[in-house]
Motif scaffolding. Sequence first.
Motif, short mmCIF file in Angstrom:
data_model
loop_
_atom_site.label_atom_id
_atom_site.label_comp_id
_atom_site.label_asym_id
_atom_site.label_seq_id
_atom_site.Cartn_x
_atom_site.Cartn_y
_atom_site.Cartn_z
N SER A 2 0.65 -1.15 0.18
CA SER A 2 0.06 -0.13 0.16
C SER A 2 0.77 1.44 -0.20
O SER A 2 1.85 1.22 0.53
CB SER A 2 -0.93 -0.04 1.13
N GLU A 3 0.47 2.17 -0.56
CA GLU A 3 1.20 3.48 -0.82
C GLU A 3 0.72 4.56 0.40
O GLU A 3 -0.48 4.67 0.73
CB GLU A 3 0.77 4.15 -2.06
N TYR A 4 1.53 4.65 1.22
CA TYR A 4 1.39 5.87 2.39
C TYR A 4 1.47 7.38 1.85
O TYR A 4 2.42 7.73 1.07
CB TYR A 4 2.47 5.60 3.30
N GLN A 5 0.51 8.10 2.30
CA GLN A 5 0.24 9.57 1.83
C GLN A 5 0.98 10.16 3.29
O GLN A 5 0.39 10.33 4.23
CB GLN A 5 -0.79 10.08 1.46
N VAL A 6 2.20 10.76 3.35
CA VAL A 6 2.69 11.64 4.47
C VAL A 6 2.10 12.78 4.39
O VAL A 6 2.14 13.72 3.51
CB VAL A 6 4.13 11.67 4.40
#
Length: 95
Positions: A2-6
């Motif tokens: 999964s792609e994390y959005q900071v």
Amino acid sequence: MSEYQVKKLRRTDKGRIVAGVCSGVGEFVGIDANVVRIALAILTLFGGLGIGIYAIGWLLIPDEKHETSILQDLVSKQQQRRSATDWSGEHKPQP
């Protein structure tokens, strides 16, 4: 994977009244910017601390269109100016 959005703390244009500090903090924390504004107004009335906090936020929090803050820009300009000056104090021409 999964792609994390900071989440990044930035001064925003959306909801900006003065410099976007309150709207940026509100968006970062997930509360209405007016709550932040009221808190700073109360701190300003009781000792003037709100103005100082806002000024520090303005200097340290980068605008959403830039990667660096105002203070970081000033420091880097000063460092460039120092590196362009030799030990005799004379200014070297920039390439």
